[in-house]
Design a protein around this motif. Structure first.
Motif, PDB file in Angstrom:
ATOM      1  N   HIS A   1       0.860  -1.184   0.000  1.00 40.26           N
ATOM      2  CA  HIS A   1       0.000   0.000   0.000  1.00 40.26           C
ATOM      3  C   HIS A   1       0.893   1.230   0.000  1.00 40.26           C
ATOM      4  N   SER A   2       0.404   2.335  -0.539  1.00 42.35           N
ATOM      5  CA  SER A   2       1.134   3.599  -0.435  1.00 42.35           C
ATOM      6  C   SER A   2       0.873   4.204   0.929  1.00 42.35           C
ATOM      7  N   CYS A   3       1.914   4.797   1.507  1.00 44.56           N
ATOM      8  CA  CYS A   3       1.742   5.476   2.789  1.00 44.56           C
ATOM      9  C   CYS A   3       0.872   6.710   2.599  1.00 44.56           C
ATOM     10  N   SER A   4       0.248   7.160   3.667  1.00 41.01           N
ATOM     11  CA  SER A   4      -0.615   8.335   3.617  1.00 41.01           C
ATOM     12  C   SER A   4      -0.111   9.345   4.638  1.00 41.01           C
ATOM     13  N   ALA A   5       0.660  10.319   4.183  1.00 39.98           N
ATOM     14  CA  ALA A   5       1.251  11.285   5.096  1.00 39.98           C
ATOM     15  C   ALA A   5       0.365  12.498   5.341  1.00 39.98           C
ATOM     16  N   ALA A   6      -0.795  12.540   4.734  1.00 39.43           N
ATOM     17  CA  ALA A   6      -1.699  13.668   4.968  1.00 39.43           C
ATOM     18  C   ALA A   6      -2.152  13.649   6.429  1.00 39.43           C
ATOM     19  N   PRO A   7      -2.297  14.811   7.049  1.00 36.92           N
ATOM     20  CA  PRO A   7      -2.746  14.833   8.443  1.00 36.92           C
ATOM     21  C   PRO A   7      -4.115  14.170   8.613  1.00 36.92           C
ATOM     22  N   MET A   8      -4.238  13.359   9.647  1.00 41.92           N
ATOM     23  CA  MET A   8      -5.487  12.657   9.944  1.00 41.92           C
ATOM     24  C   MET A   8      -5.949  13.063  11.341  1.00 41.92           C
ATOM     25  N   PHE A   9      -7.244  13.278  11.497  1.00 38.24           N
ATOM     26  CA  PHE A   9      -7.799  13.746  12.754  1.00 38.24           C
ATOM     27  C   PHE A   9      -8.855  12.791  13.290  1.00 38.24           C
ATOM     28  N   LYS A  10      -8.740  11.514  12.978  1.00 35.38           N
ATOM     29  CA  LYS A  10      -9.712  10.515  13.419  1.00 35.38           C
ATOM     30  C   LYS A  10      -9.016   9.464  14.268  1.00 35.38           C
ATOM     31  N   SER A  11      -9.718   8.960  15.261  1.00 37.97           N
ATOM     32  CA  SER A  11      -9.203   7.867  16.080  1.00 37.97           C
ATOM     33  C   SER A  11      -9.448   6.562  15.334  1.00 37.97           C
TER      34      SER A  11
END
Length: 163
Positions: A84-94
């Motif tokens: 899978h490709s990594c996802s470096a976008a900021p995430m705000f979910k638990s």
């Protein structure tokens, strides 16, 4: 829909309203708990589209699954096999991010990203993930950025190169 009317003396009305509020609060909590779901991601057979995330119609990327399909409390399940490709976008979910049930490990290729994940104000659980092509840059920038109070990282492999 049933309508509840609180009548009688003022103390009786207050008790009735408190009971209604407690009932609504309990219902909202039960719905939130029941909502926690598994969101499936497969880099080959998945498709990033509205409605993806089921085992039959997985999302293609972690980023799309997290930003469009998952809500706080969900588990994002990654297929093993192709990375899978990594996802470096900021995430705000638990969230919990781990392989599909019964699969030993999911692989993430971070060749195009500076970091694997970035979580803010969220409870995070990462398990059984193998990260490839991580490169620490800018004074050893963190591989996983977490600005959260509850973090669990277990059985993950983080090999990385400096430079």
């Amino acid at each position: 829909m049933r309508q509840i009317v609180c009548s009688g003396s003022l103390p009786a009305q207050m008790i009735c309203r408190l009971r209604c509020f407690a009932c609504l609060l309990w219902t909202a909590t039960a719905v939130a708990i029941a909502r926690a779901a598994d969101v499936f991601v497969h880099p080959i057979s998945g498709r990033d589209s509205v409605g993806c995330g089921s085992r039959a119609l997985p999302c293609q990327t972690i980023h799309f699954a997290v930003t469009h399909a998952a809500v706080s409390g969900d588990s994002v399940l990654l297929a093993s096999g192709p990375p899978h490709s990594c996802s470096a976008a900021p995430m705000f979910k638990s969230l919990a991010i781990r392989p599909y049930e019964g699969q030993a490990v999911a692989t993430l290729d971070c060749a195009e990203q500076r970091r694997a994940f970035e979580f803010h104000n969220a409870s995070v659980s990462l398990s059984q993930l193998h990260f490839l092509n991580l490169r620490a840059v800018d004074d050893l920038a963190a591989v996983v950025i977490v600005d959260s109070s509850h973090v669990v990282i277990s059985h993950c492999i983080f090999p990385f190169a400096i430079g």
